[in-house]
Design a protein around this motif. Sequence first.
Motif, PDB file in Angstrom:
ATOM      1  N   LYS A 238      21.352  22.419  51.545  1.00 30.00           N
ATOM      2  CA  LYS A 238      22.615  21.807  51.132  1.00 30.00           C
ATOM      3  C   LYS A 238      22.469  21.028  49.834  1.00 30.00           C
ATOM      4  O   LYS A 238      22.989  19.925  49.689  1.00 30.00           O
ATOM      5  CB  LYS A 238      23.161  20.894  52.235  1.00 30.00           C
ATOM      6  CG  LYS A 238      23.471  21.626  53.532  1.00 30.00           C
ATOM      7  CD  LYS A 238      24.024  20.694  54.583  1.00 30.00           C
ATOM      8  CE  LYS A 238      24.324  21.451  55.871  1.00 30.00           C
ATOM      9  NZ  LYS A 238      24.861  20.570  56.923  1.00 30.00           N
ATOM     10  N   THR A 239      21.766  21.633  48.871  1.00 27.65           N
ATOM     11  CA  THR A 239      21.583  20.941  47.597  1.00 27.65           C
ATOM     12  C   THR A 239      22.577  21.411  46.546  1.00 27.65           C
ATOM     13  O   THR A 239      22.628  20.870  45.461  1.00 27.65           O
ATOM     14  CB  THR A 239      20.155  21.176  47.071  1.00 27.65           C
ATOM     15  OG1 THR A 239      19.899  22.583  47.066  1.00 27.65           O
ATOM     16  CG2 THR A 239      19.125  20.481  47.923  1.00 27.65           C
ATOM     17  N   LEU A 240      23.370  22.438  46.864  1.00 26.32           N
ATOM     18  CA  LEU A 240      24.331  22.947  45.894  1.00 26.32           C
ATOM     19  C   LEU A 240      25.745  22.597  46.356  1.00 26.32           C
ATOM     20  O   LEU A 240      26.471  23.424  46.866  1.00 26.32           O
ATOM     21  CB  LEU A 240      24.210  24.483  45.773  1.00 26.32           C
ATOM     22  CG  LEU A 240      22.846  25.040  45.408  1.00 26.32           C
ATOM     23  CD1 LEU A 240      22.891  26.562  45.435  1.00 26.32           C
ATOM     24  CD2 LEU A 240      22.424  24.567  44.039  1.00 26.32           C
ATOM     25  N   LYS A 241      26.151  21.332  46.171  1.00 25.51           N
ATOM     26  CA  LYS A 241      27.429  20.967  46.790  1.00 25.51           C
ATOM     27  C   LYS A 241      28.318  20.029  45.968  1.00 25.51           C
ATOM     28  O   LYS A 241      29.363  19.604  46.457  1.00 25.51           O
ATOM     29  CB  LYS A 241      27.173  20.348  48.161  1.00 25.51           C
ATOM     30  CG  LYS A 241      26.354  19.046  48.111  1.00 25.51           C
ATOM     31  CD  LYS A 241      26.120  18.524  49.531  1.00 25.51           C
ATOM     32  CE  LYS A 241      25.343  17.222  49.503  1.00 25.51           C
ATOM     33  NZ  LYS A 241      25.114  16.718  50.872  1.00 25.51           N
ATOM     34  N   THR A 242      27.965  19.660  44.749  1.00 24.07           N
ATOM     35  CA  THR A 242      28.847  18.776  44.003  1.00 24.07           C
ATOM     36  C   THR A 242      30.035  19.556  43.463  1.00 24.07           C
ATOM     37  O   THR A 242      29.958  20.754  43.234  1.00 24.07           O
ATOM     38  CB  THR A 242      28.117  18.121  42.816  1.00 24.07           C
ATOM     39  OG1 THR A 242      27.776  19.130  41.877  1.00 24.07           O
ATOM     40  CG2 THR A 242      26.858  17.396  43.266  1.00 24.07           C
ATOM     41  N   LYS A 243      31.129  18.858  43.237  1.00 27.39           N
ATOM     42  CA  LYS A 243      32.353  19.532  42.820  1.00 27.39           C
ATOM     43  C   LYS A 243      32.180  20.255  41.501  1.00 27.39           C
ATOM     44  O   LYS A 243      32.560  21.417  41.360  1.00 27.39           O
ATOM     45  CB  LYS A 243      33.494  18.513  42.714  1.00 27.39           C
ATOM     46  CG  LYS A 243      34.825  19.135  42.320  1.00 27.39           C
ATOM     47  CD  LYS A 243      35.926  18.105  42.311  1.00 27.39           C
ATOM     48  CE  LYS A 243      37.256  18.747  41.913  1.00 27.39           C
ATOM     49  NZ  LYS A 243      38.341  17.748  41.886  1.00 27.39           N
ATOM     50  N   SER A 244      31.588  19.576  40.506  1.00 30.35           N
ATOM     51  CA  SER A 244      31.434  20.212  39.199  1.00 30.35           C
ATOM     52  C   SER A 244      30.461  21.373  39.270  1.00 30.35           C
ATOM     53  O   SER A 244      30.649  22.392  38.598  1.00 30.35           O
ATOM     54  CB  SER A 244      30.951  19.189  38.165  1.00 30.35           C
ATOM     55  OG  SER A 244      29.765  18.576  38.577  1.00 30.35           O
ATOM     56  N   LYS A 245      29.423  21.248  40.103  1.00 29.01           N
ATOM     57  CA  LYS A 245      28.487  22.361  40.232  1.00 29.01           C
ATOM     58  C   LYS A 245      29.185  23.533  40.900  1.00 29.01           C
ATOM     59  O   LYS A 245      28.981  24.681  40.538  1.00 29.01           O
ATOM     60  CB  LYS A 245      27.261  21.940  41.037  1.00 29.01           C
ATOM     61  CG  LYS A 245      26.204  23.038  41.124  1.00 29.01           C
ATOM     62  CD  LYS A 245      24.928  22.555  41.772  1.00 29.01           C
ATOM     63  CE  LYS A 245      24.245  21.531  40.919  1.00 29.01           C
ATOM     64  NZ  LYS A 245      22.930  21.124  41.481  1.00 29.01           N
ATOM     65  N   ASN A 246      30.013  23.250  41.908  1.00 29.60           N
ATOM     66  CA  ASN A 246      30.746  24.321  42.558  1.00 29.60           C
ATOM     67  C   ASN A 246      31.641  25.044  41.569  1.00 29.60           C
ATOM     68  O   ASN A 246      31.810  26.264  41.649  1.00 29.60           O
ATOM     69  CB  ASN A 246      31.578  23.772  43.720  1.00 29.60           C
ATOM     70  CG  ASN A 246      30.739  23.487  44.950  1.00 29.60           C
ATOM     71  OD1 ASN A 246      29.640  24.007  45.070  1.00 29.60           O
ATOM     72  ND2 ASN A 246      31.238  22.668  45.855  1.00 29.60           N
ATOM     73  N   LEU A 247      32.230  24.313  40.638  1.00 29.82           N
ATOM     74  CA  LEU A 247      33.078  24.928  39.622  1.00 29.82           C
ATOM     75  C   LEU A 247      32.260  25.869  38.752  1.00 29.82           C
ATOM     76  O   LEU A 247      32.696  26.990  38.451  1.00 29.82           O
ATOM     77  CB  LEU A 247      33.733  23.839  38.767  1.00 29.82           C
ATOM     78  CG  LEU A 247      34.710  24.312  37.681  1.00 29.82           C
ATOM     79  CD1 LEU A 247      35.823  25.146  38.284  1.00 29.82           C
ATOM     80  CD2 LEU A 247      35.268  23.103  36.935  1.00 29.82           C
ATOM     81  N   PHE A 248      31.071  25.431  38.364  1.00 30.00           N
ATOM     82  CA  PHE A 248      30.180  26.294  37.585  1.00 30.00           C
ATOM     83  C   PHE A 248      29.780  27.520  38.393  1.00 30.00           C
ATOM     84  O   PHE A 248      29.795  28.647  37.901  1.00 30.00           O
ATOM     85  CB  PHE A 248      28.942  25.509  37.151  1.00 30.00           C
ATOM     86  CG  PHE A 248      27.845  26.369  36.600  1.00 30.00           C
ATOM     87  CD1 PHE A 248      27.978  26.989  35.362  1.00 30.00           C
ATOM     88  CD2 PHE A 248      26.677  26.586  37.314  1.00 30.00           C
ATOM     89  CE1 PHE A 248      26.968  27.788  34.844  1.00 30.00           C
ATOM     90  CE2 PHE A 248      25.669  27.377  36.813  1.00 30.00           C
ATOM     91  CZ  PHE A 248      25.814  27.982  35.574  1.00 30.00           C
TER      92      PHE A 248
ATOM     93  N   CYS B  63      29.850  23.588  32.954  1.00 29.46           N
ATOM     94  CA  CYS B  63      28.800  24.475  32.427  1.00 29.46           C
ATOM     95  C   CYS B  63      27.765  23.670  31.633  1.00 29.46           C
ATOM     96  O   CYS B  63      26.559  23.912  31.744  1.00 29.46           O
ATOM     97  CB  CYS B  63      29.419  25.554  31.546  1.00 29.46           C
ATOM     98  SG  CYS B  63      30.410  26.770  32.451  1.00 29.46           S
ATOM     99  N   GLN B  64      28.239  22.727  30.844  1.00 27.74           N
ATOM    100  CA  GLN B  64      27.325  21.898  30.065  1.00 27.74           C
ATOM    101  C   GLN B  64      26.433  21.072  30.982  1.00 27.74           C
ATOM    102  O   GLN B  64      25.228  20.928  30.736  1.00 27.74           O
ATOM    103  CB  GLN B  64      28.112  20.964  29.133  1.00 27.74           C
ATOM    104  CG  GLN B  64      28.782  21.644  27.957  1.00 27.74           C
ATOM    105  CD  GLN B  64      27.804  22.021  26.857  1.00 27.74           C
ATOM    106  OE1 GLN B  64      26.596  21.881  26.992  1.00 27.74           O
ATOM    107  NE2 GLN B  64      28.319  22.518  25.747  1.00 27.74           N
ATOM    108  N   LYS B  65      27.001  20.538  32.041  1.00 29.50           N
ATOM    109  CA  LYS B  65      26.245  19.664  32.934  1.00 29.50           C
ATOM    110  C   LYS B  65      25.185  20.417  33.722  1.00 29.50           C
ATOM    111  O   LYS B  65      24.061  19.938  33.892  1.00 29.50           O
ATOM    112  CB  LYS B  65      27.202  18.963  33.899  1.00 29.50           C
ATOM    113  CG  LYS B  65      26.484  17.998  34.848  1.00 29.50           C
ATOM    114  CD  LYS B  65      27.476  17.243  35.716  1.00 29.50           C
ATOM    115  CE  LYS B  65      26.746  16.268  36.637  1.00 29.50           C
ATOM    116  NZ  LYS B  65      27.697  15.517  37.502  1.00 29.50           N
ATOM    117  N   HIS B  66      25.508  21.600  34.185  1.00 35.95           N
ATOM    118  CA  HIS B  66      24.620  22.277  35.119  1.00 35.95           C
ATOM    119  C   HIS B  66      23.898  23.495  34.543  1.00 35.95           C
ATOM    120  O   HIS B  66      23.019  24.045  35.197  1.00 35.95           O
ATOM    121  CB  HIS B  66      25.392  22.681  36.371  1.00 35.95           C
ATOM    122  CG  HIS B  66      25.921  21.496  37.118  1.00 35.95           C
ATOM    123  ND1 HIS B  66      25.102  20.636  37.808  1.00 35.95           N
ATOM    124  CD2 HIS B  66      27.174  21.007  37.236  1.00 35.95           C
ATOM    125  CE1 HIS B  66      25.837  19.673  38.334  1.00 35.95           C
ATOM    126  NE2 HIS B  66      27.095  19.867  37.998  1.00 35.95           N
TER     127      HIS B  66
END
Length: 269
Positions: free
Chosen positions: A158-168, A203-206
């Motif tokens: 469960k390490t892939l769960k932040t909102k911005s990461k999900n958007l990416f 995209c820039q963040k992740h």
Amino acid sequence: MINKAIAVKDKTDPAKLIKVALFDQKKRITKPHKHNGYLEFVLLEQTQGKHYIDGQEIQIMAPCLLIIRKDNVHHWELDEPVQGYVLLLKREFVENSLDLEIRRLIDELAGLNTINFTDVSTLHSLFSLLSAEEHRTVQEALLKAILAKSVQQAGAGKTLKTKSKNLFLQLTQVLNKEKQILNNVAYYANLLHTSPQNLNAACQKHADKSASEVLSGYIISEAKRLLFYTNKTVAEVAFQLGFADQSNFSKYFKRAVGLTPQNYRKSTA
């Protein structure tokens, strides 16, 4: 006053785009450095210690997989003996692949620097096989299996769960599933019910890339696939990828690949 510079290391073989080797025991303690344009995966089967990456201290308890990107500044202090493998992956290997799944899996690992495992026997076998493999197609298959196993474990943790990461990740999933990839960031932002600015920020963040750069990678890979596997004309490929005309597409393709679409097709015939 002495000016300090961050060391840049290059452990790759100039003749190879991918390299796997056993962990070098002499490198269990390192000084801060960056890598010269390649992605590094370190499979640690036996050791413990500390990994410092971009100022963050991470406790290492094997078995685990470390992911170090070209812009990361890192070093580690590991207890001996260290048992494991190091995989070095140049950007060109991914860009030259006609398998979009490899790019998608790497994108899914964006933002992660450590994946903890309870059992790495499968990864050990994959790394071992890849270390002795020279055939490009088999290398891609083994790499994809390593990446898929890592993504599966990361998801279980469960390490892939932040909102911005999900958007990416939503963007990369759409690009991987769409039958037609278009050269239009606004189109994908609208598809994901967000703004181009929000999509670009994710995209820039992740991935440390703009949304246009992420999209460009997929477009070029899809263009290569169409030029290699189909008899479509360059104009037809350009139209399918959402370019206004063949000239714009040819310039876009040459900037990224170094060859015109026609010359690329000839080189792979």
